[in-house]
Design an enzyme around this catalytic site. Structure first.
Site, mmCIF file in Angstrom:
data_model
loop_
_atom_site.group_PDB
_atom_site.id
_atom_site.type_symbol
_atom_site.label_atom_id
_atom_site.label_comp_id
_atom_site.label_asym_id
_atom_site.label_seq_id
_atom_site.Cartn_x
_atom_site.Cartn_y
_atom_site.Cartn_z
ATOM 1 N N MET A 72 -20.634 2.611 10.081
ATOM 2 C CA MET A 72 -21.424 3.788 9.708
ATOM 3 C C MET A 72 -22.893 3.450 9.488
ATOM 4 S SD MET A 72 -21.430 7.052 9.232
ATOM 5 C CE MET A 72 -19.813 7.740 8.816
ATOM 6 N N GLY A 109 -13.649 3.431 4.461
ATOM 7 C CA GLY A 109 -14.155 2.144 4.926
ATOM 8 C C GLY A 109 -13.831 1.989 6.393
ATOM 9 N N ASP A 130 0.815 -1.217 0.000
ATOM 10 C CA ASP A 130 0.000 0.000 0.000
ATOM 11 C C ASP A 130 0.845 1.262 0.000
ATOM 12 O OD1 ASP A 130 -2.851 -0.177 -0.128
ATOM 13 O OD2 ASP A 130 -2.833 -1.289 1.742
ATOM 14 N N GLY A 180 -16.303 0.802 1.700
ATOM 15 C CA GLY A 180 -17.666 0.507 2.155
ATOM 16 C C GLY A 180 -18.512 1.728 2.410
#
Length: 364
Positions: free
Chosen positions: A256, A183, A130, A303
């Site tokens: 969330m 996310g 990453d 997400g």
């Protein structure tokens, strides 16, 4: 022959099986929230979960026996690893030193590597990082205002979610792009003509935006104060990584979706959590627009980014004055996260161990 990609995240493990042409043959996931709310704490339970998932591989694709390679997502590559590598013993040894810098990610990824070496003894393993996408950060973005002797210890901004941001950059080449990965972990990347010029995460994935259970950016004086009050380093580590963010603000959940429902029902803590999350996100986007001198695309993924329609509508309304509109000069784009395809692309481009010169060293 096929390639299995494992994306070990902070709240789930995603597995995707690719054929030799890069087409998806199968996908599955382990949601750790359904298994006690945390990642597996030992290799036995991790092995059981991964073993169950591998049993679901389609016989038409040859099953586990047909897997020739496994691609892994490694969040923190440190200063050594600047591109995808074959995961040999030397590389794995060096990656073990980086566990503490990304405890919610590097640890589970390396534990999964150990398990899959046993479950898939005929496959070789590679890693995509990453941090690699953010190697283009200019000095003014990567350098902390610290004493020179501290900076000499390798303390600088790395940036994360690079597999996600890099994949989005390929979809929108040549534009002024703000990529928002929202996310369990959340970060922004400010991208100009395909190159990252700034990002919100820093030396570790703890920095930047409010996240599910991670605090994001804080006044460092606050941490010094907690230490002076007797809070231990271990307690700080646990609190900042696992008990802060949306979870800490709401005293309810880091999800969330749960907070939206609670907010609608009048829960004040859930409303505060959402408001703080949105405030920090908007500030980050505004800073990115200033760095780019305007923007062409704001891409939301992850997400929350993909599925939170209330957030999407709120951003549209708040950024109208800066040109964000369905047919305006800047557009909001919802992009399905596909880190797995990027991992496959990078790992499949590596020379396989059998084809590497005997004296070669891992690509860094």
């Amino acid at each position: 022959m096929s390639t299995l990609v494992l994306n070990a995240g902070s709240s789930s493990h995603k597995l995707v099986l690719f054929d030799a042409e890069g087409e998806r043959l199968w996908q599955g996931a382990i949601d750790w929230s359904e298994r006690g709310g945390a990642l597996a704490q030992d290799q036995a339970s991790l092995a059981a979960a991964l073993g169950e998932l591998l049993e679901q591989l389609p016989p038409s694709a040859g099953g586990a026996a047909a897997i020739k390679a496994v691609g892994h997502r490694i969040v923190h590559g440190g200063d050594h690893f600047r591109s995808a590598v074959v995961l040999d013993a030397q590389v794995q040894h060096e990656l073990e030193k980086l566990r503490r810098l990304a405890p919610l990610h590097n640890g589970p990824a390396l534990d999964s590597l150990a398990v899959l070496r046993k479950l898939l003894p005929g496959a070789w393993h590679g890693a995509a990082f990453d941090t690699a996408f953010h190697r283009s950060l200019p000095p003014e973005a990567s350098t902390y205002a610290l004493p020179a002797e501290w900076r000499a210890r390798g303390l600088h901004r790395f940036g994360f979610h690079g597999l996600s941001h890099g994949s989005i950059a390929q979809r929108f080449p040549g534009v002024r792009l703000i990529s928002a990965h929202l996310g369990g972990g959340c970060s922004l990347a400010v991208i100009e003509k395909g190159r990252c010029i700034d990002t919100t995460m820093g030396y570790t994935p703890l920095d930047g935006l409010v996240m599910a259970s991670r605090s994001g950016s804080l006044d460092p004086g606050l941490l010094l104060e907690l230490l002076s009050q007797g809070v231990t380093q271990a307690e700080l580590n646990e609190g900042l990584h696992r008990r802060s963010g949306l979870l800490g603000l709401s005293n309810r959940s880091g999800d969330m979706r749960v907070l939206r429902q609670a907010s609608t029902a009048g829960d004040g803590d859930a409303q505060l959590a959402i408001a703080v999350f949105q405030q920090q996100l908007l500030k980050g986007i505004g800073a990115g627009i200033a760095l780019l001198g305007g923007f062409d695309v704001l891409a939301l993924t992850g997400g929350i980014g993909e599925h939170d329609s209330a957030l999407q509508a709120w951003l549209q309304q708040r950024l109208q004055g800066l040109g964000l509109a369905p047919s305006g000069p800047a557009q909001l784009q919802i992009v399905a996260a596909d880190e797995e395809s990027e991992i496959y692309r990078q790992v499949s481009a590596l020379p396989t161990p059998a084809n590497r010169p005997a004296a070669s060293t891992p690509s860094r």
